[in-house]
Write an enzyme that holds these catalytic residues in place. Structure first.
Site, mmCIF file in Angstrom:
data_model
loop_
_atom_site.group_PDB
_atom_site.id
_atom_site.type_symbol
_atom_site.label_atom_id
_atom_site.label_comp_id
_atom_site.label_asym_id
_atom_site.label_seq_id
_atom_site.Cartn_x
_atom_site.Cartn_y
_atom_site.Cartn_z
ATOM 1 N N LYS A 1 -3.039 0.180 -31.751
ATOM 2 C CA LYS A 1 -3.752 -0.756 -30.868
ATOM 3 C C LYS A 1 -4.163 -0.045 -29.582
ATOM 4 C CE LYS A 1 -2.272 -5.222 -30.825
ATOM 5 N NZ LYS A 1 -1.217 -6.275 -30.698
HETATM 6 C C1 E4P Z 1 -2.065 -9.840 -30.660
HETATM 7 O O1 E4P Z 1 -2.182 -8.824 -31.326
HETATM 8 C C2 E4P Z 1 -1.197 -9.890 -29.464
HETATM 9 O O2 E4P Z 1 0.030 -9.282 -29.780
HETATM 10 C C3 E4P Z 1 -0.818 -11.256 -28.945
HETATM 11 O O3 E4P Z 1 -1.168 -12.273 -29.827
HETATM 12 C C4 E4P Z 1 -1.096 -11.436 -27.491
HETATM 13 O O4 E4P Z 1 -1.097 -12.756 -27.114
HETATM 14 P P1 E4P Z 1 -0.206 -13.415 -25.992
HETATM 15 O O5 E4P Z 1 0.413 -12.318 -25.183
HETATM 16 O O6 E4P Z 1 -1.140 -14.271 -25.216
HETATM 17 O O7 E4P Z 1 0.823 -14.224 -26.733
#
Ligand code: E4P
Length: 246
Positions: A91
């Site tokens: 990522k």
């Molecule tokens: C997605 O890959 C992220 O890990 C995640 O869903 C981030 O979202 P949040 O921090 O708003 O829960």
């Protein structure tokens, strides 16, 4: 629509894999910070061990934790080498404070590293990430919605709206997903992951609006499978059968 688990918790991951609910896992440094302190890489190796034991080669997304491109390259290559997992995506955030990371996405993708370009909020960010070669492009569904009302960003929001950098509809995540699907047409290999999911209805709406994959907490995934009338019907069948056997 495919379902992934958004977690770094080993117990949840094990249970989610065994329960047959998921086809992949997404993690991020904030999710990891909820786990007992330790080495990032060791924890990711433990996740990989669970995936290898599962044997289906399900997708795993692991995030870099730097804002410097050269460190991102280093971490991405280190994760790839150390984790030795075929279906690993790294990522990389789409940008931070005006600095584009699409060059990192492009180069890693060219090297054969699968990239999940994350923290996208608009259809254009998603399509630009796909154009840079990202295999997955992640939309933060509820954070998109929060963007319309976060008081600390009132001034910058107003400025972006006035400059026509965004429009009000860009804060409606289902609209973002529908538009992104149209803009991503030239990049058929890129799949949209909707993250930042907070309810069962978010999962359904994101899927219907065009997310190829929705990643959610274990609690939300389990709730999606639950219905009081299912319990009622199954209870009826078991009772009727018990009475017939008696
Ligand atoms: C997605 O890959 C992220 O890990 C995640 O869903 C981030 O979202 P949040 O921090 O708003 O829960």
């Amino acid at each position: 629509m495919k379902l992934f688990l958004d977690s770094a918790n080993l117990g949840e991951i094990k249970e989610a894999l065994e329960s047959g609910l998921i086809l992949g896992i997404t993690t991020n440094p904030s999710l990891l910070s909820k786990e007992p302190k330790g080495s990032y890489l060791t924890h990711m190796k433990d996740i990989v061990s669970l995936l290898k034991k599962d044997g289906r080669n399900l997708s795993l997304s692991v995030e870099v934790f730097s804002e410097k491109p050269e460190e991102m390259f280093k971490q991405a290559r280190e994760f790839k080498k150390a984790l030795k997992y075929k279906n690993l995506a790294i990522k990389i955030p789409v940008n931070y404070k005006g600095q584009s990371y699409l060059g990192v996405v492009r180069q890693l993708s060219d090297e054969g590293v699968m990239v999940n370009c994350t923290a996208c909020m608009t259809p254009l960010q998603l399509s630009m990430a796909a154009a840079a070669g990202a295999r997955f492009v992640s939309l933060f569904y509820n954070r998109v919605r929060d963007g319309a009302k976060d008081t600390e960003y009132e001034a910058v929001r107003k400025e972006m709206l006035e400059k026509k950098d965004i429009e009000q509809a860009d804060f409606e995540p289902n609209n973002v997903l529908r538009e992104a699907r149209a803009l991503l047409a030239p990049y058929p290999k890129a799949e949209i992951i909707a993250g930042s999911i907070r309810s069962v209805l978010d999962i359904k709406e994101a899927g219907l609006a065009g997310a190829h994959i929705v990643t959610a907490s274990f609690k939300t995934l389990k709730a999606a499978l639950t219905h009081f009338k299912t319990d009622h019907a199954v209870g009826n069948f078991l009772n009727d059968f018990k009475q017939w056997c008696a």
